[in-house]
Scaffold this active site. Structure first.
Site, PDB file in Angstrom:
ATOM      1  N   VAL A  60     -41.291  83.567 -16.643  1.00 53.40           N
ATOM      2  CA  VAL A  60     -41.704  83.622 -18.054  1.00 53.40           C
ATOM      3  C   VAL A  60     -42.448  82.384 -18.528  1.00 53.40           C
ATOM      4  CG1 VAL A  60     -39.899  85.222 -18.753  1.00 53.40           C
ATOM      5  CG2 VAL A  60     -39.434  82.756 -18.797  1.00 53.40           C
ATOM      6  N   TYR A  61     -42.491  81.318 -17.738  1.00 56.61           N
ATOM      7  CA  TYR A  61     -43.161  80.110 -18.202  1.00 56.61           C
ATOM      8  C   TYR A  61     -44.658  80.375 -18.359  1.00 56.61           C
ATOM      9  CZ  TYR A  61     -38.955  77.390 -17.012  1.00 56.61           C
ATOM     10  OH  TYR A  61     -37.670  76.895 -16.933  1.00 56.61           O
ATOM     11  N   SER A  62     -45.142  80.187 -19.588  1.00 56.58           N
ATOM     12  CA  SER A  62     -46.552  80.405 -19.908  1.00 56.58           C
ATOM     13  C   SER A  62     -47.042  81.758 -19.403  1.00 56.58           C
ATOM     14  CB  SER A  62     -47.416  79.270 -19.349  1.00 56.58           C
ATOM     15  OG  SER A  62     -47.096  78.054 -19.978  1.00 56.58           O
ATOM     16  N   GLY A  64     -46.294  83.577 -16.963  1.00 49.95           N
ATOM     17  CA  GLY A  64     -46.566  83.691 -15.530  1.00 49.95           C
ATOM     18  C   GLY A  64     -47.587  82.712 -15.007  1.00 49.95           C
TER      19      GLY A  64
END
Length: 327
Positions: A60-62, A64
């Site tokens: 979920v960071y940025s 993907g």
């Protein structure tokens, strides 16, 4: 650089882990302060040069793009795939609609393949659940994770912030079924939040679980004077939620940290990280780096051995906090 085993496994990781939430393309995700590909690559290269072999990201960071940036940089800068340990996480929402989040078998099987595609890798070394999923039976989650390991898509599995009873339950179920068990706990531990010392850290010590704390510098609050501004603090809604109930007590801890650091002739970040590293349960704190000094401070902290008196002085102002970080 120092290297240690991750829990009771044979896997060797650096005593510093580079957290990669800070790396992601602008406009993707909800963090305005992330560094895009060109700006992020020098940090990953420098980490490898310093001997850091442990890198942590999440699906979920940025949206993907963190996985894309990190995977590409590691492929470009590391001599071989075996030179680094790559970790990612699953649970958070990656797409709208049904089955776009969570720890169901369907979600896990889809998300591991999506993460590997973004990373450009055949496998990850550590695949972690990104918090507990109250909507899915833990038996379903653990069996799916075991199948991910058996398929060769992950070498080990890990957990993140949860209640100690949940971790104990998961370990018992894995043991009873002969499934891969969690080898690591990525939880919230720093001078401003020490509630994990009550139950989770003793449980990890007893069960041989490696502890890889997130936010060991309290999202930057332990690196500067109390009222010093920063772009991240101005845009970090989650961080403000973590600390809003204990502001005055936390101020006392930050001021005491400044006193100890000044007496040592060291930066606040180095001393705060040295305190985390001094805990026998801790394997490898996860640090973020958006300035070269962040990496330098992290490595320098490995040289510091705090005295019992210094540790007592740092811990003395702390007051109990409400449990947080689990959701």
């Amino acid at each position: 650089m120092q290297y240690v085993r991750l829990g009771r496994t044979g896997l060797e990781v650096s005593r510093i882990c580079l957290g990669c939430m800070s790396y992601g393309e602008s406009g993707r995700g909800r963090h305005a302060w992330t560094l895009g590909d060109a700006a992020a690559r020098p940090f990953i290269r420098r980490a490898l040069e310093l001997g850091i072999n442990f890198f942590d990201t999440a699906n979920v960071y940025s949206a993907g793009s963190s996985e894309e940036i990190v995977g590409r940089a590691l492929r470009d800068f590391a001599a071989t795939r075996e030179d680094y340990v790559l970790a990612t996480k699953v649970n958070g929402r990656t797409r709208p609609g049904a089955n776009g989040a969570g720890l169901s078998r369907k979600a896990i099987m889809a998300e591991i393949d999506a993460s590997l595609a973004r990373l450009g890798h055949d496998y990850v070394d550590l695949y972690q659940i990104h918090r507990w999923d109250y909507a899915t039976p833990i038996e379903e989650t653990l069996e799916a994770l075991n199948d991910v390991v058996k398929a060769g898509k992950a070498r080990y599995i890990g957990a993140s912030s949860m209640h100690a009873w949940q971790m104990a339950k998961a370990l018992a179920i894995s043991g009873r079924n002969g499934w891969a068990r969690f080898v690591s706990m990525q939880n919230y531990v720093n001078l401003l939040y020490r509630e994990e010392e009550r139950e989770m850290l003793p449980l990890c010590r007893e069960e041989g679980i490696g502890v890889i704390p997130w936010s060991p510098l309290a999202r930057g609050r332990l690196t500067r004077e109390w009222n010093a501004p920063s772009e991240r603090m101005a845009n970090d809604d989650f961080g403000r939620e973590l600390y809003k109930h204990t502001l005055e007590a936390d101020r006392d801890v930050v001021e005491r940290l400044g006193e100890v650091a000044e007496a040592r002739g060291r930066s606040r970040a180095q001393v705060a990280l040295a305190w985390v590293l001094a805990k026998p349960e801790v394997t490898s704190p996860i640090i973020g780096a958006t300035k070269t000094s962040h990496l330098d401070d992290a490595v320098a902290a490995l040289e510091i051995t705090l005295s019992p008196d210094e540790i007592a002085r740092l811990e003395e102002p702390y007051v109990p906090h409400r449990v947080t970080g689990h959701v």
